[in-house]
Design an enzyme around this catalytic site. Sequence first.
Site, PDB file in Angstrom:
ATOM      1  N   HIS A  55       7.876  -5.890  -8.293  1.00  0.00           N
ATOM      2  CA  HIS A  55       6.971  -4.962  -7.628  1.00  0.00           C
ATOM      3  C   HIS A  55       5.606  -5.092  -8.291  1.00  0.00           C
ATOM      4  CE1 HIS A  55       5.159  -1.600  -5.709  1.00  0.00           C
ATOM      5  NE2 HIS A  55       5.075  -0.899  -6.819  1.00  0.00           N
ATOM      6  N   ASP A  93       1.892  -4.020  -8.224  1.00  0.00           N
ATOM      7  CA  ASP A  93       0.849  -3.111  -7.751  1.00  0.00           C
ATOM      8  C   ASP A  93      -0.481  -3.841  -7.621  1.00  0.00           C
ATOM      9  OD1 ASP A  93       2.178  -0.493  -7.615  1.00  0.00           O
ATOM     10  OD2 ASP A  93       2.452  -0.747  -9.770  1.00  0.00           O
ATOM     11  N   ASP A 118       7.945   1.964  -3.468  1.00  0.00           N
ATOM     12  CA  ASP A 118       7.228   2.771  -4.462  1.00  0.00           C
ATOM     13  C   ASP A 118       6.372   3.899  -3.906  1.00  0.00           C
ATOM     14  OD1 ASP A 118       6.594   3.458  -7.084  1.00  0.00           O
ATOM     15  OD2 ASP A 118       4.870   2.136  -7.170  1.00  0.00           O
ATOM     16  N   HIS A 125      -0.762   1.880  -2.477  1.00  0.00           N
ATOM     17  CA  HIS A 125      -0.294   3.225  -2.797  1.00  0.00           C
ATOM     18  C   HIS A 125      -0.783   3.752  -4.144  1.00  0.00           C
ATOM     19  CE1 HIS A 125       2.932   0.429  -4.145  1.00  0.00           C
ATOM     20  NE2 HIS A 125       2.963   1.220  -5.214  1.00  0.00           N
TER      21      HIS A 125
END
Length: 995
Positions: free
Chosen positions: A52, A54, A176, A431
């Site tokens: 994951h 970001d 997430d 996000h």
Amino acid sequence: MAAGGCRSARRPPLCFLFVLLLAAPGAQAAGYQTCPPVKPDMLNVHLLAHTHDDVGWLKTVEQYFYGFRNDMQHAGVQYILDSVLSALAAEPSRRFVYVEMAFFSRWWRQQTNATQETVRDLVRQGRLEFANGGWVMNDEAATHYGAIVDQMTLGLRFLEDTFGSDGRPRVAWHIDPFGHSREQASLFAQMGFDGFFFGRLDYQDKQVRKGKLEMEQLWRGSSSLKPPTADLFTGVLPNGYNPPKNLCWDVLCADAPVVEDPQSPEYNADKLVQYFLKLAKTQGQYYRTKHTVMTMGSDFQYEKANLWFENLDKLIRLVNEQQQVNGSRVHVLYSTPACYLWELNKANLTWSVKEDDFFPYADGPHMFWTGYFSSRPALKRYERLSYNFLQVGGRGARELEALAGPAAAAGPYGAGSSAPLQEAMAVLQHHDAVSGTARQHVADDYARQLAAGWGPCEVLMSNALSRLSGFKEVFSFCRSLNVSVCPLSQSASRFQVIIYNPLGRTVDHMVRLPVSEGALAVNDPDGKTVPSAMVVLPGFYHQEEHSELLFAARVPALGFSIYSVARVSSQRPKARTKAVRPQISQGQVLVIKNEYIRATFNPDTGLLMKIENIDQKLWLPVDQGFFWYNASKGNKESKQASGAYIFRPSQKRPMPVSRWARTRVVKTALVQEVHQNFSAWCSQVIRLYLRQRHLELEWTVGPIPHGDGWGKEVISRFDTRLNTKGRFYTDSNGREILERRRDYRPTWKLNQTEPVAGNYYPVNSRIYITDGVTQLTVLTDRSQGGSSLQDGSLELMVHRRLLEDDSRGVGEPLLELGSGQVVRGRHLVLLDRVGRAAAGHRLLAEEVVLAPQIVLSSGHGTTYHPEAIPQTQYSGLRRELPPSVHLLTLARWGPETVLLRLEHQFAKGEDSCRNLSAPVTLDLQNLFSAFTIIHLQETTLAANQPRASASRLKWTPDTGPIAHPAPPVLDPASVTLQPMEIRTFLAQVQWQRDS
């Protein structure tokens, strides 16, 4: 067709037959034939190796990609992809999942042809699977649906251009984001996704779902679109997106590796195998099929992928050996989200249906993730302004580019491009970006990316305006109108104002420009003098007193009008604008009104106390003021503090900023205003323009004081006598409306531990309350948190400044410095009878998001070329669109192709007054004046699949079977839009050439 396996034309036709025989009833096998075999009589555990990444959070996008500042966070995305590629090449059974195209596309461009071909092979084999496929994994609370569609289109187009259908994601993957919106599910379904998996949901909700075996179900993303158009199979991942406890084998983890040598003192294979078998069986109890899933990865993992894969190889082999050793009924395999979804579909079960959303999200008592709905309001506004510019000026960079054709990309102002702003806007949907949950230096970098994207768009828009108007001008873009700064209008003795309207209908727009004092005349596109006014206003945040020029402009659909402004002598009284200064009105009964609205203010407090809709013969007592919540630092119930993510006030009732306001009044023929000053850091202007059907509240808040040691969360609150019975209504990403009920969740009995924060919901564009007869609606100019904590009351959080970190990873308090300290914004207030309310708030919301773009020029330009016919007014449409139809996208897609999206912007049965909820049929032939449509192809929402050949897996809801109608036959002369329907087209066009 789909990835790998039977796609190749060199394979015998029998292969296709074999795959179709394996398909679930009513489903196509496309995209799933490369999935690994399972054992139908066992519990199959699907291991998903994933990372994951970001797109900005603790570090900037650049720092994450290149691996800078590992002292902040150890992360280097380029090394993750390098390492995974090597690990996949080493063992053919291994699989990996990747998501964020903002990173992958950058890495891809740096690879050799040989490496790229290796990656294509892995994708073709289904061993490297792209999930989601957007530029980022977008937030779902603070995002507008148009920006979501754009960022998904950007990422999916990259995959389609690079890998063809082999790389097309089948599964949406939002592991997430901090809560999930119904509109997001609807959009994903319309993009053609077969399923959706996420990791975060309310802790109470999760417990109930586990008990009811509803961790996987069908989500009905729209109450207007006919099922299964917006239905999406949705699954909750069992462990968020992290590995199970004790099974993390990354360089960032400390768990013991698998040791299978019995002679080693560290031998642990038997223990790990037994632990895994117990874990799998326990987890499988909460899911309905013989399949369960484990996410084997986390934030920025797999930088040394061999650590993960060697241990997973051993785990898979050792666990599966138990089938022969002791008759174990557990089978474990490398898998992907799509392959897991495929097995669920083949189970051919019926599934429960969810019709609400997953807000608000809490991960424990007193821990509601509702603060980020409002965090960093300046960045949220800048993102919304940039969306406007990309769609408006960007339709000057996208729409105007489409209208002007190739001349916009390279013209008298150089080479322009909308790509930098498109990518920056896509990054902002992440996000931890628009959500306001990144560190301060990362938030500053997000703003930098937006600012850098504006420049090439301005060049593109200048080229397009020159081409369409026939004038070569020096165009000036006033980026600081929100603080009344525009150098050209404040210094020039004459200038032109070009107002561009991106909507498919004519709009009347009140232009406000800062000017220096003196007499001014304003002429319309025909050279006729129009009424204008000049207002002298007090300074803003260390700014001196300044003057603003006002005039009403009418702008045609998808076009522009050019108005001229010039200084005049006092001998021309008809052309003079009278400078009006605010007059102190303390203690006086004060009323402002126009033809439609009257607002009355309390003579003792200076606060708004009543709104009347004159046209509808409707009035309502409305008290409005500003309050603030003390931000909790933690208490005996919980150590949880308010922070960038979490909203937790220390008391239920907020404190007023002031119980009265010093007021000044301005009244001209064009506008009436009441200026309210509540404190040194909080003020507001309430205004009514001529012929305006809503009240405008322009608030200015900050810097929020914190010398008393308390963080503060500031709200604007509206109190009425409406009997709302605990209900209020908010939009979902700017589209459909959802009912909210105080201290209530539709699918489980809520144990409410935070009566304020636990009732906050995201408000992307509007919130309203009603008693069934009267409706009070407040529209916002950015995403904010809002609620109705008492009957008849409505509140929106406008700013927050906090002194504590909320322990969710960001590691610093939300204590903004610099330009983020002071925030100016607008709330638009509508008072309507219920039957007429939808038309008001739908059309007004459209105008707020896509407000006209104002560009200035000196007015001394020359003709674009000798044959050009200069024009001061232009429309890109030959006929206006109906009010219920919105032109969502008009952008160049290729040399002779434009991307066109049209949407019905009313919900089913929503408008009972003007019948705006009825289906609408359009004739697209010769609709546009700038080009002629030669050929039209309809696609899915993200424009990466032809609609006629797109197919989705079929699921059966427990409410009964659903018919799956064939796509409509496309006739450009008769395109019908049902309520809330978006239709997307790729149009081959021929641009009109200069005469």
